[in-house]
Design an enzyme around this catalytic site. Structure first.
Site, short mmCIF file in Angstrom:
data_model
loop_
_atom_site.label_atom_id
_atom_site.label_comp_id
_atom_site.label_asym_id
_atom_site.label_seq_id
_atom_site.Cartn_x
_atom_site.Cartn_y
_atom_site.Cartn_z
N CYS A 183 -20.39 81.08 -3.09
CA CYS A 183 -21.71 81.22 -4.06
C CYS A 183 -20.97 80.14 -5.19
O CYS A 183 -19.81 80.69 -6.73
CB CYS A 183 -22.01 82.54 -4.91
N CYS A 233 -30.88 74.02 -4.29
CA CYS A 233 -30.39 74.42 -5.70
C CYS A 233 -30.72 73.51 -6.94
O CYS A 233 -30.32 72.07 -6.75
CB CYS A 233 -28.55 74.20 -5.06
#
Length: 412
Positions: A159, A353
């Site tokens: 992440c 994203c």
């Protein structure tokens, strides 16, 4: 009547509970189990770290929204899963039986894999609301006596977006406070290059992100493995392309935030033949366990192999858009199984994203997430910051009103 239990009250779990109930209707029971009374919007955590948000602004008490949708709510920890017996053992000693189980727990944060890493050590975290609030407490002390900052993602991390966001948001906030000139900043990452993000890059994300770091006077070290952290000093081994140690760095800091590697949560990882060695759930193309056909899984807790082999281990991210496509597939397939028809639905596994940089941001689109791709797109601008703020409000409103998934797809 089928009993469907959703384990986990984060993005995937909440979306799954709402969509599952809408799809199955009153004839079947949907229960959600979570370790907290609240849904917490994790993407807001970097803002909480610098005091731009408070916890009440970024969470939703789930009791009323779930009751309004006739979804049973059990805010308790799960101690164990009896997969052969289709039963959960809860922390208070009670049990909960299910016909179908959806595991959407998110990860266990593996701070212990690096000595001195994490809130119990010497670095901060933005992985949970509690961690972000602790980071804010520490940050308030830091700005009174500023010094070097180290931000990044440790070996095995999957992440990377929040690490980049943290670095940029800290830079933005420090400039607003007129003390940025007193804060040398270093970004350390397991990625083989800046902008890799566990995806093998998205378009020219390498050039884009390197340019942003240079413009903000943030140095970086790639192929970095955090050896250990002591009070005020982080030891980082920089690796060469062949995996050998190229150089060891002793990085002084007064404030640090590092994303750790993830593992599966204990109750899930302990189930025989359910998970890989890291505790992530092994699933087929229909989001269903390869061992237990009445168990499904979505989100960060799902086993996805790395996009490519890198000198320092990196994982593949699971973005919100991808998670909700997994959730939609699960709901379709559970409904099909109840009806006695074969599973057909599959998640799209696309990556979208929005990375906020405090006063600007970058958007990345990878369709599909794993290359080669049909669509690869990356853009930077102030509009990304505005869009992420708007999305935060939109998503929290949807959770409060009990709207069904796919929330990301409706917004995008």
């Amino acid at each position: 009547m089928a009993r469907v239990v959703v384990m986990g009250a984060g993005l995937g779990g909440v979306a799954c509970a709402y969509e599952m109930k809408k799809k199955l209707g009153k004839a079947h029971e949907v229960t959600m189990v979570g370790s907290s009374a609240f849904f917490e919007f994790t993407p807001s955590n970097p803002w909480m770290m610098v005091g731009w948000r408070t916890a009440p602004q970024t969470r939703v008490d789930l009791a009323q929204p779930l009751a309004d949708k006739d979804i049973r709510w059990v805010p308790k920890m799960v101690d164990a899963i009896d997969a052969p017996g289709s039963t959960l053992k809860l922390a208070d000693g009670s049990t909960l039986a299910y016909d179908y189980l959806v595991i959407s727990t998110g990860p266990k944060l593996a701070f212990e894999e690096v000595p001195g890493l994490g809130p119990k050590g010497h670095t901060q975290s933005v992985c949970t609301h509690q961690h972000a609030l602790a980071a804010w407490d520490r940050y308030q002390e830091f700005v009174k006596d500023p010094g070097p900052i180290v931000v990044g993602a440790a070996q095995g991390a999957s992440c990377f977006g929040p690490a980049y966001e943290t670095a940029m948001i800290l830079d933005t906030d420090l400039r607003r406070r007129k003390i940025r000139d007193r804060v040398p900043m270093t970004y350390i990452t397991a990625e083989p290059y800046i902008g890799h993000m566990g995806l093998g890059g998205v378009g020219d994300s390498k050039g884009l992100m390197e340019s942003v770091l240079r413009q903000r006077h943030i140095n970086w070290i790639c192929n970095a493995k955090v050896v250990g952290v002591e009070d005020g000093v982080m030891t980082v081994a920089e690796h060469a392309e062949d995996g050998s140690v190229k150089k060891e760095h002793k990085l002084p800091f007064k404030y640090s935030m590092v994303i750790p590697a993830f593992k599966g949560v204990d109750a899930v990882a302990a189930v025989p033949e359910l998970c890989n060695p890291r505790g992530f759930v092994l699933i087929d193309e229909h989001q269903r366990s390869k061992k237990y056909p009445n168990i499904y899984s979505a989100g960060v807790c799902v086993a996805i192999p790395p996009v490519e082999v890198t000198p320092v281990p990196t994982g593949a991210p699971k973005t919100g858009y991808m998670i909700e496509s997994m959730v939609s597939a699960i709901c379709e397939n559970v409904a099909a199984d109840i009806a006695g028809t074969p599973a057909q639905a599959r998640g799209t596994w696309n990556a979208i994203c929005l990375a906020d940089f405090g006063d600007t941001g970058a958007a990345f689109v990878a369709l599909p997430q794993i290359p080669p791709r049909n669509v690869t797109w990356a853009k930077q601008g102030k509009w990304v910051h505005v869009a992420k703020v708007a999305f935060e409000k939109y998503f929290l409103r949807k959770v409060k009103t009990g709207s069904v998934a796919p929330l990301y797809e409706k917004y995008v």
